[in-house]
Design a protein around this motif. Structure first.
Motif, PDB file in Angstrom:
ATOM      1  N   LEU A 124       0.932  -0.938  -0.063  1.00  0.00           N
ATOM      2  CA  LEU A 124      -0.085   0.099  -0.114  1.00  0.00           C
ATOM      3  C   LEU A 124       0.807   1.087  -0.131  1.00  0.00           C
ATOM      4  N   TYR A 125       1.650   1.187   0.814  1.00  0.00           N
ATOM      5  CA  TYR A 125       2.755   2.324   0.890  1.00  0.00           C
ATOM      6  C   TYR A 125       3.496   2.591  -0.547  1.00  0.00           C
ATOM      7  N   ALA A 126       4.080   1.761  -1.279  1.00  0.00           N
ATOM      8  CA  ALA A 126       4.362   1.807  -2.613  1.00  0.00           C
ATOM      9  C   ALA A 126       3.506   2.464  -3.500  1.00  0.00           C
ATOM     10  N   GLU A 127       1.920   2.240  -3.198  1.00  0.00           N
ATOM     11  CA  GLU A 127       1.055   2.742  -4.170  1.00  0.00           C
ATOM     12  C   GLU A 127       0.766   4.423  -3.698  1.00  0.00           C
ATOM     13  N   VAL A 128       0.922   4.700  -2.529  1.00  0.00           N
ATOM     14  CA  VAL A 128       0.402   6.070  -2.110  1.00  0.00           C
ATOM     15  C   VAL A 128       1.659   6.893  -1.504  1.00  0.00           C
ATOM     16  N   GLU A 129       2.878   6.285  -1.925  1.00  0.00           N
ATOM     17  CA  GLU A 129       4.035   7.280  -1.009  1.00  0.00           C
ATOM     18  C   GLU A 129       4.302   8.472  -1.598  1.00  0.00           C
ATOM     19  N   GLY A 130       3.802   8.899  -2.736  1.00  0.00           N
ATOM     20  CA  GLY A 130       4.004  10.565  -3.179  1.00  0.00           C
ATOM     21  C   GLY A 130       2.896  11.202  -2.360  1.00  0.00           C
ATOM     22  N   ASP A 131       1.999  10.582  -1.876  1.00  0.00           N
ATOM     23  CA  ASP A 131       0.854  11.332  -1.183  1.00  0.00           C
ATOM     24  C   ASP A 131       0.687  11.583   0.375  1.00  0.00           C
ATOM     25  N   VAL A 132       1.579  10.597   0.836  1.00  0.00           N
ATOM     26  CA  VAL A 132       1.660  10.438   2.314  1.00  0.00           C
ATOM     27  C   VAL A 132       2.875  10.594   2.982  1.00  0.00           C
ATOM     28  N   GLU A 133       2.874  11.044   4.257  1.00  0.00           N
ATOM     29  CA  GLU A 133       3.966  11.175   5.226  1.00  0.00           C
ATOM     30  C   GLU A 133       3.959   9.990   6.180  1.00  0.00           C
ATOM     31  N   VAL A 134       5.068   9.201   6.153  1.00  0.00           N
ATOM     32  CA  VAL A 134       4.822   8.112   6.965  1.00  0.00           C
ATOM     33  C   VAL A 134       6.161   7.926   7.768  1.00  0.00           C
ATOM     34  N   GLU A 135       6.248   6.996   8.918  1.00  0.00           N
ATOM     35  CA  GLU A 135       7.481   6.608   9.540  1.00  0.00           C
ATOM     36  C   GLU A 135       7.507   4.985   9.441  1.00  0.00           C
ATOM     37  N   PRO A 136       8.633   4.429   9.146  1.00  0.00           N
ATOM     38  CA  PRO A 136       8.667   3.064   9.275  1.00  0.00           C
ATOM     39  C   PRO A 136       8.592   2.567  10.621  1.00  0.00           C
ATOM     40  N   VAL A 137       7.809   1.548  10.935  1.00  0.00           N
ATOM     41  CA  VAL A 137       7.565   0.907  12.297  1.00  0.00           C
ATOM     42  C   VAL A 137       8.351  -0.257  12.439  1.00  0.00           C
ATOM     43  N   GLY A 138       9.042  -0.854  11.486  1.00  0.00           N
ATOM     44  CA  GLY A 138       9.827  -2.242  11.553  1.00  0.00           C
ATOM     45  C   GLY A 138       8.893  -3.284  10.902  1.00  0.00           C
ATOM     46  N   GLU A 139       9.437  -4.446  11.300  1.00  0.00           N
ATOM     47  CA  GLU A 139       8.598  -5.512  10.731  1.00  0.00           C
ATOM     48  C   GLU A 139       7.771  -6.225  12.063  1.00  0.00           C
ATOM     49  N   PHE A 140       6.966  -6.681  11.543  1.00  0.00           N
ATOM     50  CA  PHE A 140       6.141  -7.733  12.569  1.00  0.00           C
ATOM     51  C   PHE A 140       6.133  -8.865  12.036  1.00  0.00           C
ATOM     52  N   THR A 141       6.017  -9.854  13.124  1.00  0.00           N
ATOM     53  CA  THR A 141       5.548 -11.479  12.931  1.00  0.00           C
ATOM     54  C   THR A 141       4.175 -11.466  13.223  1.00  0.00           C
ATOM     55  N   LEU A 142       3.214 -11.902  12.039  1.00  0.00           N
ATOM     56  CA  LEU A 142       1.987 -11.840  12.213  1.00  0.00           C
ATOM     57  C   LEU A 142       1.407 -13.296  12.112  1.00  0.00           C
ATOM     58  N   LYS A 143       0.341 -13.730  12.723  1.00  0.00           N
ATOM     59  CA  LYS A 143      -0.002 -14.928  12.667  1.00  0.00           C
ATOM     60  C   LYS A 143      -0.811 -15.109  11.262  1.00  0.00           C
ATOM     61  N   GLY A 144      -0.190 -16.310  10.602  1.00  0.00           N
ATOM     62  CA  GLY A 144      -0.736 -16.529   9.404  1.00  0.00           C
ATOM     63  C   GLY A 144       0.194 -16.193   8.137  1.00  0.00           C
ATOM     64  N   PHE A 145       1.174 -15.556   8.489  1.00  0.00           N
ATOM     65  CA  PHE A 145       2.194 -15.047   7.588  1.00  0.00           C
ATOM     66  C   PHE A 145       3.625 -15.518   7.710  1.00  0.00           C
ATOM     67  N   GLN A 146       4.090 -16.223   6.956  1.00  0.00           N
ATOM     68  CA  GLN A 146       5.318 -17.020   7.074  1.00  0.00           C
ATOM     69  C   GLN A 146       6.524 -16.027   7.230  1.00  0.00           C
ATOM     70  N   ARG A 147       6.556 -15.007   6.656  1.00  0.00           N
ATOM     71  CA  ARG A 147       7.694 -14.140   6.779  1.00  0.00           C
ATOM     72  C   ARG A 147       6.979 -12.639   7.682  1.00  0.00           C
ATOM     73  N   PRO A 148       8.201 -12.057   8.277  1.00  0.00           N
ATOM     74  CA  PRO A 148       8.017 -10.787   8.811  1.00  0.00           C
ATOM     75  C   PRO A 148       7.208  -9.819   7.912  1.00  0.00           C
ATOM     76  N   VAL A 149       6.505  -9.111   8.423  1.00  0.00           N
ATOM     77  CA  VAL A 149       5.636  -8.158   7.366  1.00  0.00           C
ATOM     78  C   VAL A 149       6.076  -6.664   7.808  1.00  0.00           C
ATOM     79  N   ALA A 150       6.696  -5.732   6.822  1.00  0.00           N
ATOM     80  CA  ALA A 150       6.885  -4.534   6.951  1.00  0.00           C
ATOM     81  C   ALA A 150       6.151  -3.612   7.185  1.00  0.00           C
ATOM     82  N   ALA A 151       5.887  -2.531   8.026  1.00  0.00           N
ATOM     83  CA  ALA A 151       4.846  -1.905   8.176  1.00  0.00           C
ATOM     84  C   ALA A 151       5.317  -0.373   8.364  1.00  0.00           C
ATOM     85  N   PHE A 152       4.253   0.668   8.058  1.00  0.00           N
ATOM     86  CA  PHE A 152       4.692   2.075   8.098  1.00  0.00           C
ATOM     87  C   PHE A 152       3.379   2.791   8.713  1.00  0.00           C
TER      88      PHE A 152
END
Length: 167
Positions: A124-152
């Protein structure tokens, strides 16, 4: 019930304003999605704008609720992707819903979000990058996802040239 009614009333206004679809209401949890059953332009940015508008409106309501003894905060998770949409339920009780990995991701991000945070997925961030201000919060290990997920965390939506010229 009064607080919940005020919350749902706020959500309802935002649903109409941003042309979202309500998937379900579950207490203080709400699933919203875009592009089904009606396609809307800029769905990804619309979702982020709705999240920011919700945060702003809740900032006005939560102090009122706290005065009445309710400790309620808003947090959101938003993801971009494909879902299966349609009616789910049984005779006499059904909802229109979106299901799939993208809805699970949004829900898991919402679970990880702290009060006032709007966590968005990397796609989602890649889609709206030019329109939003974000701060990276790192990666989360989420139930149902094999790899850590980056979030902003969304700080703000940038003003468009048209919005700036109206000031």
């Amino acid at each position: 019930m009064r607080v919940l009614g005020e919350f749902h009333g706020t959500i309802g206004g935002l649903v109409r304003r941003f042309d979202a679809t309500v998937g379900f209401l579950e207490g203080d949890g709400v699933q919203l999605f875009f592009n089904d059953p009606i396609e809307v332009p800029d769905a990804a940015l619309r979702a982020v704008r709705l999240g920011c508008a919700l945060r702003e409106e809740m900032a006005e309501l939560t102090p009122q609720w706290q005065k009445r003894g309710y400790d309620v905060d808003v947090a959101a998770g938003i993801a971009l992707g494909y879902a299966t949409c349609g009616e789910v339920g049984f005779e006499g009780r059904s909802d229109y819903a979106a299901i799939g990995t993208v809805t699970n991701l949004a829900s898991r991000l919402a679970d990880e979000a702290a009060a006032g945070q709007i966590l968005i997925s990397q796609r989602l961030y890649a889609e709206v990058e030019g329109d939003v201000e974000v701060e990276p919060v790192g990666e989360f290990t989420l139930k149902g996802f094999q790899r850590p997920v980056a979030a902003f965390n969304v700080i703000a939506v940038r003003k468009t040239a048209a919005e700036l010229s109206c000031v």
